[in-house]
Design a protein around this motif. Structure first.
Motif, PDB file in Angstrom:
ATOM      1  N   PRO A  30       0.828  -1.218   0.000  1.00 32.20           N
ATOM      2  CA  PRO A  30       0.000   0.000   0.000  1.00 32.20           C
ATOM      3  C   PRO A  30       0.856   1.259   0.000  1.00 32.20           C
ATOM      4  CG  PRO A  30       0.122  -0.908   2.216  1.00 32.20           C
ATOM      5  CD  PRO A  30       0.921  -1.832   1.330  1.00 32.20           C
ATOM      6  N   VAL A  31       0.429   2.255  -0.739  1.00 37.86           N
ATOM      7  CA  VAL A  31       1.068   3.575  -0.733  1.00 37.86           C
ATOM      8  C   VAL A  31      -0.039   4.623  -0.721  1.00 37.86           C
ATOM      9  CG1 VAL A  31       3.196   2.874  -1.909  1.00 37.86           C
ATOM     10  CG2 VAL A  31       1.222   3.595  -3.265  1.00 37.86           C
ATOM     11  N   ARG A  32       0.245   5.758  -0.077  1.00 42.71           N
ATOM     12  CA  ARG A  32      -0.788   6.799  -0.023  1.00 42.71           C
ATOM     13  C   ARG A  32      -0.905   7.519  -1.366  1.00 42.71           C
ATOM     14  NH1 ARG A  32       1.469   7.278   5.232  1.00 42.71           N
ATOM     15  NH2 ARG A  32      -0.092   6.968   6.893  1.00 42.71           N
ATOM     16  N   TYR A  33       0.210   7.968  -1.870  1.00 38.28           N
ATOM     17  CA  TYR A  33       0.211   8.711  -3.128  1.00 38.28           C
ATOM     18  C   TYR A  33       1.416   8.282  -3.961  1.00 38.28           C
ATOM     19  CZ  TYR A  33      -3.128  11.736  -0.740  1.00 38.28           C
ATOM     20  OH  TYR A  33      -4.222  12.206  -0.051  1.00 38.28           O
ATOM     21  N   ILE A  34       1.308   8.491  -5.256  1.00 39.50           N
ATOM     22  CA  ILE A  34       2.423   8.243  -6.168  1.00 39.50           C
ATOM     23  C   ILE A  34       2.659   9.519  -6.956  1.00 39.50           C
ATOM     24  CG2 ILE A  34       3.103   7.027  -8.272  1.00 39.50           C
ATOM     25  CD1 ILE A  34       1.905   4.523  -7.163  1.00 39.50           C
ATOM     26  N   GLU A  35       3.889   9.997  -6.929  1.00 40.16           N
ATOM     27  CA  GLU A  35       4.195  11.257  -7.601  1.00 40.16           C
ATOM     28  C   GLU A  35       4.148  11.111  -9.113  1.00 40.16           C
ATOM     29  OE1 GLU A  35       7.744  14.622  -7.715  1.00 40.16           O
ATOM     30  OE2 GLU A  35       7.632  13.206  -6.061  1.00 40.16           O
ATOM     31  N   ASN A  36       4.731  10.026  -9.633  1.00 41.97           N
ATOM     32  CA  ASN A  36       4.780   9.834 -11.084  1.00 41.97           C
ATOM     33  C   ASN A  36       3.884   8.659 -11.469  1.00 41.97           C
ATOM     34  OD1 ASN A  36       5.417   9.465 -13.789  1.00 41.97           O
ATOM     35  ND2 ASN A  36       7.571   9.970 -13.508  1.00 41.97           N
ATOM     36  N   VAL A  37       2.606   8.935 -11.650  1.00 41.17           N
ATOM     37  CA  VAL A  37       1.653   7.884 -11.996  1.00 41.17           C
ATOM     38  C   VAL A  37       1.963   7.305 -13.369  1.00 41.17           C
ATOM     39  CG1 VAL A  37      -0.792   7.374 -12.393  1.00 41.17           C
ATOM     40  CG2 VAL A  37      -0.126   8.910 -10.545  1.00 41.17           C
ATOM     41  N   ALA A  38       2.451   8.140 -14.289  1.00 35.81           N
ATOM     42  CA  ALA A  38       2.761   7.668 -15.644  1.00 35.81           C
ATOM     43  C   ALA A  38       3.800   6.557 -15.614  1.00 35.81           C
ATOM     44  CB  ALA A  38       3.250   8.833 -16.496  1.00 35.81           C
ATOM     45  N   ALA A  39       4.836   6.711 -14.787  1.00 40.35           N
ATOM     46  CA  ALA A  39       5.887   5.700 -14.704  1.00 40.35           C
ATOM     47  C   ALA A  39       5.353   4.394 -14.144  1.00 40.35           C
ATOM     48  CB  ALA A  39       7.043   6.215 -13.847  1.00 40.35           C
ATOM     49  N   VAL A  40       4.511   4.477 -13.107  1.00 42.41           N
ATOM     50  CA  VAL A  40       3.964   3.273 -12.494  1.00 42.41           C
ATOM     51  C   VAL A  40       3.007   2.572 -13.452  1.00 42.41           C
ATOM     52  CG1 VAL A  40       2.605   2.381 -10.572  1.00 42.41           C
ATOM     53  CG2 VAL A  40       4.286   4.181 -10.172  1.00 42.41           C
ATOM     54  N   MET A  41       2.213   3.337 -14.181  1.00 44.60           N
ATOM     55  CA  MET A  41       1.312   2.724 -15.161  1.00 44.60           C
ATOM     56  C   MET A  41       2.100   2.012 -16.259  1.00 44.60           C
ATOM     57  SD  MET A  41      -1.984   5.183 -15.799  1.00 44.60           S
ATOM     58  CE  MET A  41      -3.309   5.296 -14.600  1.00 44.60           C
ATOM     59  N   GLU A  42       3.232   2.575 -16.638  1.00 43.96           N
ATOM     60  CA  GLU A  42       4.044   1.920 -17.671  1.00 43.96           C
ATOM     61  C   GLU A  42       4.620   0.601 -17.159  1.00 43.96           C
ATOM     62  OE1 GLU A  42       7.472   3.171 -20.888  1.00 43.96           O
ATOM     63  OE2 GLU A  42       5.827   4.475 -20.297  1.00 43.96           O
ATOM     64  N   ALA A  43       4.900   0.534 -15.870  1.00 44.64           N
ATOM     65  CA  ALA A  43       5.470  -0.695 -15.303  1.00 44.64           C
ATOM     66  C   ALA A  43       4.398  -1.731 -14.983  1.00 44.64           C
ATOM     67  CB  ALA A  43       6.246  -0.353 -14.030  1.00 44.64           C
ATOM     68  N   ALA A  44       3.144  -1.294 -14.840  1.00 45.75           N
ATOM     69  CA  ALA A  44       2.071  -2.199 -14.429  1.00 45.75           C
ATOM     70  C   ALA A  44       1.625  -3.102 -15.578  1.00 45.75           C
ATOM     71  CB  ALA A  44       0.888  -1.403 -13.901  1.00 45.75           C
ATOM     72  N   ASP A  45       1.025  -4.231 -15.211  1.00 47.92           N
ATOM     73  CA  ASP A  45       0.489  -5.179 -16.192  1.00 47.92           C
ATOM     74  C   ASP A  45      -1.018  -5.115 -16.285  1.00 47.92           C
ATOM     75  OD1 ASP A  45       2.932  -6.989 -17.019  1.00 47.92           O
ATOM     76  OD2 ASP A  45       3.105  -6.657 -14.869  1.00 47.92           O
ATOM     77  N   VAL A  46      -1.670  -4.635 -15.236  1.00 44.84           N
ATOM     78  CA  VAL A  46      -3.115  -4.463 -15.250  1.00 44.84           C
ATOM     79  C   VAL A  46      -3.478  -3.425 -14.201  1.00 44.84           C
ATOM     80  CG1 VAL A  46      -3.477  -6.384 -13.638  1.00 44.84           C
ATOM     81  CG2 VAL A  46      -5.370  -5.623 -15.079  1.00 44.84           C
ATOM     82  N   LEU A  47      -4.495  -2.621 -14.514  1.00 48.96           N
ATOM     83  CA  LEU A  47      -4.986  -1.596 -13.595  1.00 48.96           C
ATOM     84  C   LEU A  47      -6.393  -1.970 -13.143  1.00 48.96           C
ATOM     85  CD1 LEU A  47      -4.976   1.271 -12.270  1.00 48.96           C
ATOM     86  CD2 LEU A  47      -5.865   2.136 -14.459  1.00 48.96           C
ATOM     87  N   VAL A  48      -6.600  -1.993 -11.831  1.00 47.01           N
ATOM     88  CA  VAL A  48      -7.931  -2.196 -11.261  1.00 47.01           C
ATOM     89  C   VAL A  48      -8.393  -0.848 -10.731  1.00 47.01           C
ATOM     90  CG1 VAL A  48      -9.327  -3.474  -9.604  1.00 47.01           C
ATOM     91  CG2 VAL A  48      -7.300  -4.540 -10.620  1.00 47.01           C
ATOM     92  N   THR A  49      -9.521  -0.350 -11.256  1.00 50.24           N
ATOM     93  CA  THR A  49      -9.895   1.023 -10.941  1.00 50.24           C
ATOM     94  C   THR A  49     -11.372   1.256 -11.166  1.00 50.24           C
ATOM     95  OG1 THR A  49      -9.316   3.345 -11.425  1.00 50.24           O
ATOM     96  CG2 THR A  49      -9.429   1.830 -13.297  1.00 50.24           C
ATOM     97  N   LYS A  50     -11.815   2.456 -10.848  1.00 47.76           N
ATOM     98  CA  LYS A  50     -13.120   2.947 -11.263  1.00 47.76           C
ATOM     99  C   LYS A  50     -12.956   3.532 -12.674  1.00 47.76           C
ATOM    100  CE  LYS A  50     -16.059   2.889  -8.492  1.00 47.76           C
ATOM    101  NZ  LYS A  50     -16.997   1.788  -8.168  1.00 47.76           N
ATOM    102  N   ALA A  51     -14.070   3.966 -13.268  1.00 45.48           N
ATOM    103  CA  ALA A  51     -14.011   4.367 -14.682  1.00 45.48           C
ATOM    104  C   ALA A  51     -14.081   5.879 -14.852  1.00 45.48           C
ATOM    105  CB  ALA A  51     -15.131   3.685 -15.457  1.00 45.48           C
ATOM    106  N   GLY A  52     -13.292   6.612 -14.073  1.00 40.02           N
ATOM    107  CA  GLY A  52     -13.201   8.051 -14.288  1.00 40.02           C
ATOM    108  C   GLY A  52     -12.521   8.350 -15.617  1.00 40.02           C
ATOM    109  N   GLY A  53     -12.978   9.387 -16.300  1.00 41.54           N
ATOM    110  CA  GLY A  53     -12.464   9.675 -17.632  1.00 41.54           C
ATOM    111  C   GLY A  53     -10.974   9.929 -17.684  1.00 41.54           C
TER     112      GLY A  53
END
Length: 393
Positions: A264-287
């Protein structure tokens, strides 16, 4: 009254984080076009009565949690409301005098709205002759709803070609619509090294990374959510962004002592970098979130989308086969396992994300806005052709 000057006035709102994120992305992209451009963002909620805003936000969240069917019916009922209807006219007067004072003080050359209520008030101002500058509306979802559509809007910046058809059906000419994608921060256009990103969070480069972004409203805050994380495939690590949900962070931190693959982490400064490293995102469908995932070729599992625009966004993603919709815990676990363990399936989803994503959406928008601010000294017809060319780019 002291008269200031700005080139671009952006009207945003603190309803969720999406409207403000779009405003920030547009500001950064405009500065990349020309550092001398002065863009000012104003939270439209600050122009309204604070108590009214708090009550409406509270009512919105309570309706979603306790009476989602009611909110769905409301969303559908207002989906095709006429701009001339009594209720729409009443909405278009909210913050009217305050906005006139703001515009007179800032004297913008272009006004942009990322919030539907502000778009309606601006259209009313232009109709009455109290405003005479180009009005741009940036629609921050992948669906067409009447609250975004107003007769004196000069240009709509939208996320997909499907929305063009929807706007044309509502009487908007195609010349007033540009498919730019939903603006996201320009740093999503950059590339990152997935191994370096994983190591920064103590994750083995060989592990599959499941990224959970549930928002601060406790989307994944139930007790059973911990059990879902424990049941992830043994080759997967879960990185859970809890935001301001302190209770969820503490609960997951305790679980992670026994299950180190839960991080668990509270916040991530560089979301773009983490998304590039991730294999799947579990989320709500905000635009905004789904636009960021599309830009990073990141397959999604949309968990229990809320009625209204979230559900419409989720259906858009499902139709284009870039996301799985999970409305229950069993389906959620099955979907995550499928994406994590089936490399061919995951790659198909990623390719479709790449086809749909527009990482340069903010830059596309900025080019169009810049042409409105700095038209070439030619004939009016030449100017119109130039803007159309930028829209098609």
């Amino acid at each position: 009254m002291t008269r200031e000057h700005c080139d671009v006035l952006i009207l945003s709102a603190s309803y969720g984080g999406g409207h403000n994120q779009v405003a920030k992305a547009l500001t950064q992209a405009l500065k990349m076009q020309d550092p001398s451009i002065r863009a000012i963002t104003v939270d439209y909620c600050d122009l309204l009565a604070p108590l009214l805003i708090r009550l409406s936000q509270f009512g919105y969240m309570q309706s979603l949690r306790h009476f989602p069917v009611g909110y769905a019916l409301y969303y559908q009922a207002t989906g095709k409301m006429s701009p001339d209807s009594f209720w729409q006219r009443r909405l278009n007067r909210m913050g009217y005098s305050e906005l006139i004072s703001l515009v007179n003080r800032l004297d913008p050359k272009v006004v942009i709205s990322t919030f539907p209520l502000a778009a309606g008030v601006l259209s009313e101002m232009k109709e009455s002759g109290e405003l005479d500058v180009p009005l741009i509306t940036v629609i921050t979802d992948y669906c067409v709803h009447s609250q975004w559509i107003h007769p004196y809007t000069d240009l709509y910046l939208v996320g997909s070609t499907e929305m063009v058809d929807g706007l044309i059906e509502r009487g908007i000419p195609s010349s007033r619509i540009a498919v730019t994608g939903i603006p996201i921060l320009p740093y999503f256009y950059e590339s990152y090294d997935p191994e370096t990103v994983k190591q920064a969070y103590g994750i083995s480069p060989q592990d599959k990374l499941v990224l959970f972004m549930g928002g601060s409203d406790g989307v994944f805050g139930s007790f059973r959510f911990g059990h879902i994380l424990k049941d992830l495939p043994p080759t997967a690590t879960a990185l859970v962004i809890t935001g301001s949900n302190q209770e969820l962070f503490e609960k997951l931190s305790a679980i992670s002592e026994k299950y180190p693959r839960i991080k668990p982490v509270r916040y991530i400064e560089n979301v773009a970098a983490v998304m590039e490293a991730a294999d799947v995102l579990v989320t709500k469908a905000g635009g905004i979130t789904v636009s960021e995932a599309l830009a990073k070729r990141l397959p999604m599992v949309i968990y229990k989308p809320n009625p209204g625009q979230e559900e419409a966004n989720a259906n858009y993603l499902w139709r284009h086969r870039v996301a799985i919709i999970a409305k229950g815990e069993r389906r959620l676990k099955t979907a995550i396992c499928r994406v994590v363990t089936d490399a061919r399936f995951r790659e198909r989803l990623s390719r479709r994300c790449e086809e749909l994503g527009k990482p340069d959406a903010a830059l596309r928008c900025a080019r169009i806005i810049y042409r409105m601010l700095r038209p070439l000294p030619r004939s009016a017809n030449f100017y119109k052709k130039t803007v159309r060319r930028e829209i098609r780019a």
